[in-house]
Write a protein that holds these residues in place. Structure first.
Motif, mmCIF file in Angstrom:
data_model
loop_
_atom_site.group_PDB
_atom_site.id
_atom_site.type_symbol
_atom_site.label_atom_id
_atom_site.label_comp_id
_atom_site.label_asym_id
_atom_site.label_seq_id
_atom_site.Cartn_x
_atom_site.Cartn_y
_atom_site.Cartn_z
ATOM 1 N N THR A 163 2.487 0.472 -42.492
ATOM 2 C CA THR A 163 2.437 0.155 -43.708
ATOM 3 C C THR A 163 3.873 -0.150 -44.609
ATOM 4 O O THR A 163 4.853 0.537 -44.307
ATOM 5 C CB THR A 163 1.820 1.452 -44.388
ATOM 6 O OG1 THR A 163 0.479 1.628 -43.860
ATOM 7 C CG2 THR A 163 1.527 0.931 -45.967
ATOM 8 N N ILE A 164 3.720 -1.284 -45.203
ATOM 9 C CA ILE A 164 4.945 -1.467 -46.117
ATOM 10 C C ILE A 164 4.698 -1.392 -47.319
ATOM 11 O O ILE A 164 5.760 -0.844 -48.273
ATOM 12 C CB ILE A 164 5.592 -3.000 -45.720
ATOM 13 C CG1 ILE A 164 5.856 -3.348 -44.334
ATOM 14 C CG2 ILE A 164 6.549 -3.501 -46.630
ATOM 15 C CD1 ILE A 164 6.244 -4.738 -43.916
ATOM 16 N N VAL A 165 3.568 -1.936 -47.992
ATOM 17 C CA VAL A 165 3.468 -1.868 -49.346
ATOM 18 C C VAL A 165 1.919 -1.139 -49.423
ATOM 19 O O VAL A 165 1.162 -1.931 -49.211
ATOM 20 C CB VAL A 165 3.620 -2.987 -50.183
ATOM 21 C CG1 VAL A 165 3.249 -2.934 -51.623
ATOM 22 C CG2 VAL A 165 5.207 -3.594 -50.122
ATOM 23 N N HIS A 204 2.788 -15.890 -46.170
ATOM 24 C CA HIS A 204 1.244 -16.239 -45.539
ATOM 25 C C HIS A 204 0.418 -14.961 -46.218
ATOM 26 O O HIS A 204 -0.625 -15.069 -46.652
ATOM 27 C CB HIS A 204 1.343 -16.213 -44.143
ATOM 28 C CG HIS A 204 -0.099 -16.590 -43.581
ATOM 29 N ND1 HIS A 204 -0.386 -17.993 -43.248
ATOM 30 C CD2 HIS A 204 -0.941 -15.716 -43.326
ATOM 31 C CE1 HIS A 204 -1.689 -17.898 -42.658
ATOM 32 N NE2 HIS A 204 -2.006 -16.648 -42.759
ATOM 33 N N GLU A 205 0.623 -13.736 -45.640
ATOM 34 C CA GLU A 205 -0.207 -12.524 -45.847
ATOM 35 C C GLU A 205 -0.225 -12.325 -47.532
ATOM 36 O O GLU A 205 -1.280 -11.796 -48.010
ATOM 37 C CB GLU A 205 0.263 -11.454 -45.293
ATOM 38 C CG GLU A 205 0.363 -11.685 -43.733
ATOM 39 C CD GLU A 205 -1.153 -11.781 -43.123
ATOM 40 O OE1 GLU A 205 -1.991 -11.479 -43.995
ATOM 41 O OE2 GLU A 205 -1.024 -12.489 -42.149
ATOM 42 N N VAL A 206 0.869 -12.359 -48.429
ATOM 43 C CA VAL A 206 0.611 -11.941 -49.672
ATOM 44 C C VAL A 206 -0.102 -13.075 -50.459
ATOM 45 O O VAL A 206 -0.883 -12.769 -51.280
ATOM 46 C CB VAL A 206 2.376 -12.252 -50.256
ATOM 47 C CG1 VAL A 206 2.165 -12.418 -51.771
ATOM 48 C CG2 VAL A 206 2.980 -11.108 -49.722
ATOM 49 N N CYS A 207 -0.088 -14.374 -49.918
ATOM 50 C CA CYS A 207 -0.975 -15.532 -50.715
ATOM 51 C C CYS A 207 -2.380 -14.956 -50.320
ATOM 52 O O CYS A 207 -3.599 -15.271 -51.153
ATOM 53 C CB CYS A 207 -0.707 -16.713 -50.053
ATOM 54 S SG CYS A 207 0.826 -17.403 -50.814
ATOM 55 N N HIS A 208 -2.628 -14.617 -49.140
ATOM 56 C CA HIS A 208 -4.083 -13.919 -48.979
ATOM 57 C C HIS A 208 -4.466 -12.983 -49.583
ATOM 58 O O HIS A 208 -5.641 -13.030 -50.173
ATOM 59 C CB HIS A 208 -4.198 -13.352 -47.373
ATOM 60 C CG HIS A 208 -4.347 -14.296 -46.097
ATOM 61 N ND1 HIS A 208 -5.482 -15.388 -46.358
ATOM 62 C CD2 HIS A 208 -3.956 -14.609 -45.012
ATOM 63 C CE1 HIS A 208 -5.208 -16.153 -44.962
ATOM 64 N NE2 HIS A 208 -4.240 -15.470 -44.189
ATOM 65 N N GLY A 209 -3.645 -12.014 -50.098
ATOM 66 C CA GLY A 209 -4.038 -11.044 -50.723
ATOM 67 C C GLY A 209 -4.208 -11.381 -52.439
ATOM 68 O O GLY A 209 -5.157 -10.875 -53.090
ATOM 69 N N ILE A 210 -3.234 -12.572 -52.715
ATOM 70 C CA ILE A 210 -3.484 -13.042 -54.168
ATOM 71 C C ILE A 210 -4.847 -13.672 -54.397
ATOM 72 O O ILE A 210 -5.486 -13.172 -55.334
ATOM 73 C CB ILE A 210 -2.337 -14.105 -54.430
ATOM 74 C CG1 ILE A 210 -0.897 -13.109 -54.725
ATOM 75 C CG2 ILE A 210 -2.639 -14.925 -55.655
ATOM 76 C CD1 ILE A 210 0.156 -14.234 -54.734
ATOM 77 N N VAL A 222 -7.411 -5.425 -52.305
ATOM 78 C CA VAL A 222 -6.265 -5.494 -51.423
ATOM 79 C C VAL A 222 -5.843 -3.899 -51.414
ATOM 80 O O VAL A 222 -5.491 -3.382 -52.355
ATOM 81 C CB VAL A 222 -5.301 -6.231 -52.006
ATOM 82 C CG1 VAL A 222 -4.255 -6.296 -51.108
ATOM 83 C CG2 VAL A 222 -6.037 -7.519 -52.199
ATOM 84 N N PHE A 223 -5.741 -3.610 -50.086
ATOM 85 C CA PHE A 223 -5.337 -2.233 -49.942
ATOM 86 C C PHE A 223 -3.692 -1.958 -49.614
ATOM 87 O O PHE A 223 -3.247 -1.150 -50.179
ATOM 88 C CB PHE A 223 -5.923 -1.324 -48.765
ATOM 89 C CG PHE A 223 -7.600 -1.615 -49.312
ATOM 90 C CD1 PHE A 223 -8.163 -0.716 -50.286
ATOM 91 C CD2 PHE A 223 -8.385 -2.367 -48.287
ATOM 92 C CE1 PHE A 223 -9.520 -1.087 -50.452
ATOM 93 C CE2 PHE A 223 -9.966 -2.566 -48.616
ATOM 94 C CZ PHE A 223 -10.514 -1.659 -49.797
ATOM 95 N N GLU A 224 -3.324 -2.884 -48.795
ATOM 96 C CA GLU A 224 -1.975 -2.705 -48.507
ATOM 97 C C GLU A 224 -1.446 -4.105 -47.620
ATOM 98 O O GLU A 224 -2.265 -4.844 -47.067
ATOM 99 C CB GLU A 224 -1.616 -1.263 -47.353
ATOM 100 C CG GLU A 224 -2.169 -1.512 -46.037
ATOM 101 C CD GLU A 224 -1.939 -0.457 -45.211
ATOM 102 O OE1 GLU A 224 -1.911 0.618 -45.887
ATOM 103 O OE2 GLU A 224 -1.728 -0.300 -43.945
ATOM 104 N N TYR A 272 0.423 -8.328 -41.977
ATOM 105 C CA TYR A 272 -1.047 -8.105 -42.080
ATOM 106 C C TYR A 272 -1.409 -7.833 -43.554
ATOM 107 O O TYR A 272 -0.456 -7.333 -44.157
ATOM 108 C CB TYR A 272 -1.959 -7.379 -41.066
ATOM 109 C CG TYR A 272 -1.360 -5.660 -41.480
ATOM 110 C CD1 TYR A 272 -2.182 -5.115 -42.378
ATOM 111 C CD2 TYR A 272 -0.634 -5.334 -40.639
ATOM 112 C CE1 TYR A 272 -1.779 -3.787 -42.519
ATOM 113 C CE2 TYR A 272 0.017 -3.781 -41.103
ATOM 114 C CZ TYR A 272 -0.746 -3.040 -41.917
ATOM 115 O OH TYR A 272 -0.489 -1.621 -42.055
ATOM 116 N N THR A 273 -2.474 -8.369 -44.126
ATOM 117 C CA THR A 273 -2.872 -7.999 -45.323
ATOM 118 C C THR A 273 -4.249 -7.172 -45.086
ATOM 119 O O THR A 273 -5.096 -7.856 -44.412
ATOM 120 C CB THR A 273 -3.055 -9.196 -46.353
ATOM 121 O OG1 THR A 273 -2.091 -9.834 -46.346
ATOM 122 C CG2 THR A 273 -3.744 -8.473 -47.671
ATOM 123 N N LEU A 274 -4.295 -5.892 -45.421
ATOM 124 C CA LEU A 274 -5.573 -5.201 -45.195
ATOM 125 C C LEU A 274 -6.367 -5.289 -46.658
ATOM 126 O O LEU A 274 -5.935 -4.882 -47.733
ATOM 127 C CB LEU A 274 -5.164 -3.654 -45.063
ATOM 128 C CG LEU A 274 -6.468 -2.763 -44.760
ATOM 129 C CD1 LEU A 274 -7.248 -3.236 -43.497
ATOM 130 C CD2 LEU A 274 -5.980 -1.429 -44.581
#
Length: 339
Positions: free
Chosen positions: A93-95, A170-176, A185-187, A199-201
Motif C-alpha cells: 500500500t502506498i496511498v 496509468h493507475e491514478v487515471c483508473h481511480g479518477i 477507490v480504496f488504495e 495497482y489501483t484497488l
C-alpha cells in the motif's frame, strides 16, 4: 504501520433499528454484520495507536479476542500495508484513500479534462516533435553536453523514471475515472507479480453503464498517451534533450500497446470482453466459438451483434498468439533507443 488499523477497503452502513453495521469487504467479497460497539473500537485504530491503550474496561484477553474477531471479519488490517497471496504476488500500500463528495467532484472534473485533452496533446506533441527545428526555443547545449557525456546513465535513468511515472499515472487515471462515475477507490499501491508494477484497488460494481466501465478501463491508457504527448512536446521544445524525452515517449507507447493486448489481466482484454458481454472466465468458451462451423454460423446469423462478437473472439485469440512476438519487438525497440 506498527499496530492494526481500520480497513480502507470496506464499506459499512448503519442498520436501521439495530445497534449494528452492515459491512462489505471489497477485496475478499464478503459481507458481515458487526455490532456497533466493535465498529466504534475499530474506527479508533489508525496503525499508530496501541489498541490495548484504548481497551476501556476490557481485559487484555478480551481486547485480544476482539482484535482477532475484527481481523476475521475484515474490519481491521494487520498486514502493515504489505500483502502476499503466497503465489508470488506481493502488494504494498502506498496511498490509502477515502471516498468523499469533494473527491468525487474533483474526479469528475479531472476525468472530463483527461478525455478531452489526451488526444489533442498527443497530436500536438507529435507535430512539435516532427517540427523540432521550428519549435526548438531553448538552447540547453551545456546540459546537453553533460548528458551526452554519460548517455547510457542518463537514458537508462530517464527510462526508469518514465516507467515509474507512466505506471503511476496509468493507475491514478483508473481511480479518477472510477470515482467520477460513482465507483469506490480504496488504495493505490505497488506490486510484484513476475514483474513490478502499480495497482489501483477499486470497485466499479455501482457503475451500471457499460460505456462508463469501458472508459474506466481505458482511462489508464489515456493517461499514458497524455504523457507521450507531453514528452514529445518537451522533445520539440528542448532539442538538445530530444533523445532523452523520446525514450520517455517510447516507453509509454510500449506500455500502451502492451496494455491493449488481449491477454489475461490487461485492460485491452477486459474492454473486448465488456463489448461482447462476456467475462474473463469465459475465455475457453471464446476459443470454442471460433472452432465449430455451426457455432460461427449461429453467431453470424445473430445480426450485427453476433458478427461483432465473432470478430472480437477472433481478435482475442490472435492477439494472445502474437503477444510473445510483440514483447520481443518491444525489447528490441527499447534496446535500439540506447544504441
Amino acid at each position: 504501520m506498527k499496530y492494526p488499523f481500520f480497513s480502507n477497503w470496506i464499506a459499512y452502513k448503519r442498520i436501521p433499528d439495530q445497534d449494528a453495521y452492515f459491512v462489505k469487504d471489497y477485496v475478499l467479497d464478503t459481507e458481515n454484520i458487526v455490532p456497533a460497539e466493535m465498529m466504534r473500537f475499530a474506527k479508533k485504530l489508525d496503525g499508530k495507536i496501541n489498541p490495548y491503550s484504548i481497551r476501556g474496561k476490557r481485559s487484555l484477553t478480551e481486547t485480544r479476542e476482539l482484535l482477532d474477531e475484527l481481523d476475521y471479519l475484515g474490519v481491521i488490517r494487520r498486514d502493515k500495508g504489505f500483502i502476499s497471496d503466497g503465489d508470488g504476488l506481493y502488494m504494498r500500500t502506498i496511498v490509502r484513500t477515502r471516498n468523499t463528495r469533494i473527491k468525487m467532484t474533483i474526479s469528475k472534473i479531472l476525468n472530463v479534462l483527461l478525455m478531452v485533452s489526451f488526444l489533442p496533446i498527443l497530436i500536438f506533441g507529435i507535430y512539435v516533435y516532427l517540427k523540432v527545428d521550428d519549435f526548438g526555443y531553448y538552447d540547453l547545449s551545456l546540459l546537453g553536453r553533460i548528458i551526452y557525456a554519460h548517455p547510457v546513465l542518463y537514458v537508462w535513468g530517464f527510462n526508469i523514471f518514465s516507467l515509474i511515472c507512466g505506471g503511476a499515472i496509468h493507475e491514478v487515471c483508473h481511480g479518477i475515472a472510477c470515482r467520477a462515475y460513482g465507483g469506490r477507490v480504496f488504495e493505490y499501491g505497488a506490486m510484484i507479480n513476475i514483474l513490478p508494477g502499480f495497482y489501483t484497488l477499486m470497485d466499479d460494481s455501482k457503475v451500471r453503464s457499460r460505456l462508463r466501465k469501458i472508459q474506466i478501463l481505458a482511462a489508464g491508457v489515456e493517461g499514458n498517451l497524455l504523457l507521450v504527448g507531453g514528452f514529445l512536446l518537451l522533445a520539440g521544445i528542448f532539442p538538445d534533450l530530444k533523445d532523452v524525452f523520446s525514450v520517455g515517449a517510447l516507453v509509454n507507447i510500449i506500455m500502451t500497446f502492451v496494455n491493449m493486448m488481449a491477454i489475461d489481466g490487461t485492460d485491452g482484454l477486459k474492454i473486448l470482453l465488456l463489448l461482447i458481454g462476456m467475462e474473463s472466465k469465459d475465455i475457453d468458451d471464446i476459443k470454442c466459438m471460433t472452432k465449430g462451423k455451426n457455432k460461427r454460423e449461429i453467431l453470424a446469423s445473430n445480426g450485427y451483434y453476433g458478427v461483432a462478437k465473432l470478430i472480437a473472439c477472433h481478435m482475442i485469440i490472435w492477439l494472445q498468439r502474437i503477444y510473445p512476438i510483440v514483447i520481443l519487438l518491444d525489447v528490441i525497440a527499447v534496446i535500439g533507443a540506447f544504441l
